[in-house]
Design a protein around this motif. Structure first.
Motif, PDB file in Angstrom:
ATOM      1  N   ARG A 150       2.752   1.936  -2.772  1.00 44.84           N
ATOM      2  CA  ARG A 150       3.326   1.190  -1.655  1.00 44.84           C
ATOM      3  C   ARG A 150       2.657  -0.171  -1.550  1.00 44.84           C
ATOM      4  O   ARG A 150       1.422  -0.278  -1.641  1.00 44.84           O
ATOM      5  CB  ARG A 150       3.135   1.957  -0.344  1.00 44.84           C
ATOM      6  CG  ARG A 150       3.822   3.309  -0.310  1.00 44.84           C
ATOM      7  CD  ARG A 150       3.606   4.006   1.017  1.00 44.84           C
ATOM      8  NE  ARG A 150       4.153   3.232   2.114  1.00 44.84           N
ATOM      9  CZ  ARG A 150       4.012   3.571   3.405  1.00 44.84           C
ATOM     10  NH1 ARG A 150       3.328   4.656   3.739  1.00 44.84           N
ATOM     11  NH2 ARG A 150       4.546   2.826   4.347  1.00 44.84           N
ATOM     12  N   PRO A 151       3.421  -1.243  -1.362  1.00 42.85           N
ATOM     13  CA  PRO A 151       2.811  -2.584  -1.235  1.00 42.85           C
ATOM     14  C   PRO A 151       1.842  -2.640  -0.061  1.00 42.85           C
ATOM     15  O   PRO A 151       2.068  -2.027   0.987  1.00 42.85           O
ATOM     16  CB  PRO A 151       4.024  -3.494  -0.989  1.00 42.85           C
ATOM     17  CG  PRO A 151       5.183  -2.739  -1.539  1.00 42.85           C
ATOM     18  CD  PRO A 151       4.878  -1.291  -1.291  1.00 42.85           C
ATOM     19  N   ARG A 152       0.753  -3.362  -0.239  1.00 41.93           N
ATOM     20  CA  ARG A 152      -0.216  -3.560   0.846  1.00 41.93           C
ATOM     21  C   ARG A 152       0.314  -4.653   1.776  1.00 41.93           C
ATOM     22  O   ARG A 152       0.653  -5.749   1.328  1.00 41.93           O
ATOM     23  CB  ARG A 152      -1.573  -3.979   0.284  1.00 41.93           C
ATOM     24  CG  ARG A 152      -2.245  -2.908  -0.561  1.00 41.93           C
ATOM     25  CD  ARG A 152      -3.611  -3.385  -1.033  1.00 41.93           C
ATOM     26  NE  ARG A 152      -4.485  -3.660   0.093  1.00 41.93           N
ATOM     27  CZ  ARG A 152      -5.321  -2.778   0.641  1.00 41.93           C
ATOM     28  NH1 ARG A 152      -5.388  -1.564   0.159  1.00 41.93           N
ATOM     29  NH2 ARG A 152      -6.086  -3.109   1.657  1.00 41.93           N
ATOM     30  N   THR A 153       0.374  -4.360   3.052  1.00 40.12           N
ATOM     31  CA  THR A 153       0.989  -5.292   4.001  1.00 40.12           C
ATOM     32  C   THR A 153      -0.011  -6.221   4.671  1.00 40.12           C
ATOM     33  O   THR A 153       0.380  -7.069   5.464  1.00 40.12           O
ATOM     34  CB  THR A 153       1.755  -4.511   5.083  1.00 40.12           C
ATOM     35  OG1 THR A 153       0.853  -3.596   5.736  1.00 40.12           O
ATOM     36  CG2 THR A 153       2.904  -3.719   4.469  1.00 40.12           C
ATOM     37  N   ASP A 154      -1.298  -6.070   4.379  1.00 37.05           N
ATOM     38  CA  ASP A 154      -2.298  -6.971   4.948  1.00 37.05           C
ATOM     39  C   ASP A 154      -2.040  -8.387   4.448  1.00 37.05           C
ATOM     40  O   ASP A 154      -1.933  -8.627   3.244  1.00 37.05           O
ATOM     41  CB  ASP A 154      -3.692  -6.514   4.530  1.00 37.05           C
ATOM     42  CG  ASP A 154      -4.809  -7.234   5.276  1.00 37.05           C
ATOM     43  OD1 ASP A 154      -4.638  -8.452   5.550  1.00 37.05           O
ATOM     44  OD2 ASP A 154      -5.835  -6.621   5.564  1.00 37.05           O
TER      45      ASP A 154
ATOM     46  N   ALA B 261       0.666  -7.277  -1.961  1.00 40.24           N
ATOM     47  CA  ALA B 261      -0.036  -6.769  -3.140  1.00 40.24           C
ATOM     48  C   ALA B 261       0.527  -5.420  -3.567  1.00 40.24           C
ATOM     49  O   ALA B 261       0.777  -4.543  -2.736  1.00 40.24           O
ATOM     50  CB  ALA B 261      -1.527  -6.630  -2.846  1.00 40.24           C
ATOM     51  N   THR B 262       0.734  -5.250  -4.868  1.00 37.44           N
ATOM     52  CA  THR B 262       1.193  -3.989  -5.416  1.00 37.44           C
ATOM     53  C   THR B 262       0.233  -3.525  -6.503  1.00 37.44           C
ATOM     54  O   THR B 262      -0.577  -4.307  -7.016  1.00 37.44           O
ATOM     55  CB  THR B 262       2.606  -4.131  -6.020  1.00 37.44           C
ATOM     56  OG1 THR B 262       2.598  -5.209  -6.965  1.00 37.44           O
ATOM     57  CG2 THR B 262       3.638  -4.412  -4.939  1.00 37.44           C
ATOM     58  N   ARG B 263       0.338  -2.240  -6.859  1.00 40.80           N
ATOM     59  CA  ARG B 263      -0.572  -1.669  -7.849  1.00 40.80           C
ATOM     60  C   ARG B 263      -0.287  -2.242  -9.228  1.00 40.80           C
ATOM     61  O   ARG B 263       0.870  -2.383  -9.621  1.00 40.80           O
ATOM     62  CB  ARG B 263      -0.421  -0.145  -7.877  1.00 40.80           C
ATOM     63  CG  ARG B 263      -1.419   0.563  -8.775  1.00 40.80           C
ATOM     64  CD  ARG B 263      -1.345   2.068  -8.566  1.00 40.80           C
ATOM     65  NE  ARG B 263      -0.076   2.608  -9.008  1.00 40.80           N
ATOM     66  CZ  ARG B 263       0.176   3.041 -10.242  1.00 40.80           C
ATOM     67  NH1 ARG B 263      -0.772   2.961 -11.171  1.00 40.80           N
ATOM     68  NH2 ARG B 263       1.338   3.541 -10.563  1.00 40.80           N
ATOM     69  N   LEU B 264      -1.339  -2.569  -9.942  1.00 42.39           N
ATOM     70  CA  LEU B 264      -1.202  -3.080 -11.303  1.00 42.39           C
ATOM     71  C   LEU B 264      -1.330  -1.903 -12.269  1.00 42.39           C
ATOM     72  O   LEU B 264      -2.393  -1.292 -12.385  1.00 42.39           O
ATOM     73  CB  LEU B 264      -2.277  -4.124 -11.595  1.00 42.39           C
ATOM     74  CG  LEU B 264      -2.245  -4.764 -12.987  1.00 42.39           C
ATOM     75  CD1 LEU B 264      -0.925  -5.480 -13.224  1.00 42.39           C
ATOM     76  CD2 LEU B 264      -3.400  -5.735 -13.152  1.00 42.39           C
ATOM     77  N   ALA B 265      -0.249  -1.576 -12.937  1.00 44.79           N
ATOM     78  CA  ALA B 265      -0.251  -0.435 -13.841  1.00 44.79           C
ATOM     79  C   ALA B 265      -0.697  -0.820 -15.250  1.00 44.79           C
ATOM     80  O   ALA B 265      -1.411  -0.065 -15.917  1.00 44.79           O
ATOM     81  CB  ALA B 265       1.141   0.193 -13.887  1.00 44.79           C
ATOM     82  N   ASP B 266      -0.286  -1.992 -15.715  1.00 39.71           N
ATOM     83  CA  ASP B 266      -0.602  -2.424 -17.082  1.00 39.71           C
ATOM     84  C   ASP B 266      -1.832  -3.324 -17.056  1.00 39.71           C
ATOM     85  O   ASP B 266      -1.777  -4.462 -16.597  1.00 39.71           O
ATOM     86  CB  ASP B 266       0.597  -3.176 -17.666  1.00 39.71           C
ATOM     87  CG  ASP B 266       0.354  -3.625 -19.100  1.00 39.71           C
ATOM     88  OD1 ASP B 266      -0.705  -3.241 -19.671  1.00 39.71           O
ATOM     89  OD2 ASP B 266       1.192  -4.362 -19.642  1.00 39.71           O
TER      90      ASP B 266
END
Length: 373
Positions: free
Chosen positions: A49-53, A347-352
């Motif tokens: 889930r994107p971070r909303t801060d 901000a979203t999770r970086l998978a690669d």
């Protein structure tokens, strides 16, 4: 990584160790101007889930267990590909984890290591806990804030955490990047909020010691003067009055239709003058006074709530606030005229992680071990 970063800091990679307030704010200031910021959080704190801060805008994030040897080794791999690390631990913690400045400079001598603390890396208070209010207290700043005869009043946590902390750290990063262009070597930045708060008040230290700045709440700029204060209106709202110079004062008084006022240059008359102004401002609503002063040099402005500010015509015209991720938030500042619009996405999770030196096979192994989220 975040693709297509643009701006003056495009190409600069920042590893931001997760923390509160000043560290994320420094990272936001760098990301706003094009830096590629990767926030390194605890494994359990990261999701898809994107971070909303708002301070995480334009960043990517991963979870990494820095208490495990494999997690530390992975962090060093990330540091090899980075230009900057933002570290927010108490002094000595990063060294105990194995990711202190010496550890990371051994794998990347060009790395800029920014350390953000309240008290700094040395001194008798360095190992102790504290908050914004403590840092501005020790710096002497808090003693100057508040009304005459009242106790010192902290201004939320702006001066220590954000202005004296995160903003000073971002400034230090830029200095170190500039110097690295000449030397090829990274630097360690010791950014302490107590130092940052003090430098913000440099002019006032001079004033106190020079004798032209008196006790709190009695001076020209700290609500001591009636021509630099806030006043309540008929509807329970407030106006900010900054009519310091005589020409601005004359404009304000003329528009208000006031005559026979006490002498504003006689400090003994300030209480009576303040009383006259307060009584007059209470005769109309804030909106009515806004209409009176609109377009003038009276230096009188409405005190807007944070909900109202984005809709003020001036802020709208300048695009001072933007919508991103469903949130209204301040636009990046300062502005570089002609620079491309920044990435303000949540901000979203970086998978690669391959571009950061960790290939897919190594990342999969770390995930299977629970070291990487």
């Amino acid at each position: 990584m975040t693709e297509g970063r643009q701006g003056p800091l495009a190409g600069v990679r920042v590893l931001e160790l997760a923390g509160l307030a000043p560290g994320p704010f420094a990272g936001m200031m760098l990301a706003d101007h094009g830096a590629e910021v990767l926030r390194v959080d605890r494994v359990g704190a990261v999701s898809d889930r994107p971070r909303t801060d708002v301070m995480d805008r334009g960043k990517r994030t991963i979870g990494l267990d820095l208490k495990s040897p494999d997690g530390v080794a992975a962090f060093k791999d990330l540091a090899r590909a980075a230009d900057v690390v933002i570290e927010v631990f108490r002094p000595g913690v990063a060294e105990r984890l194995g990711i202190g400045p010496d550890d990371l400079h051994a794998v990347n001598e060009r790395l800029i290591y920014g350390r953000m603390t309240g008290w700094g890396q040395d001194g008798p208070l360095a190992p102790t806990a504290g908050h914004d209010i403590d840092y501005i207290a020790i710096s002497g700043v808090l003693s100057m804030l508040g009304r005459e005869g009242d106790k010192p009043t902290p201004p939320i946590n702006i001066l220590g955490d954000f202005a004296g902390g995160g903003l000073m750290l971002a400034y230090g990063v830029l200095l170190a990047l500039f110097e690295r262009e000449r030397t090829g070597q990274g630097k360690v930045i010791d950014a302490a909020m107590v130092d940052g708060a003090a430098i913000l008040f440099a002019m006032f230290y001079q004033g106190v010691r020079g004798g032209f700045w008196g006790p709190r709440g009695t001076n020209l700029l700290d609500t001591g003067a009636p021509m630099y204060d806030t006043y309540e209106t008929a509807d329970g709202q407030y106006l900010a009055v900054g009519a310091l110079e005589p020409q601005f004062w004359d404009t304000m008084v003329r528009l208000m239709g006031l005559t026979g006022l006490p002498d504003r240059d006689d400090r003994a008359q300030w209480p009576a003058l303040r009383e006259r102004l307060a009584a007059e401002f209470r005769t109309r609503t804030r909106a009515e006074w806004e209409a009176v002063f609109d377009g003038s040099d009276a230096c009188v402005s409405p005190v807007l709530s944070m909900a109202e500010a984005p809709d003020h015509p001036h802020n709208v015209a300048r695009g001072a606030f933007v919508e991103s991720g469903g949130l209204s938030q301040p636009a990046p500042a300062p502005r570089l005229v002609g620079a491309p619009a920044p990435d303000l996405s949540p901000a979203t999770r970086l998978a690669d992680l391959s571009a950061w030196g960790i290939n897919a096979e190594a990342a999969a192994k770390l995930r299977a071990q629970g070291v990487l989220a």
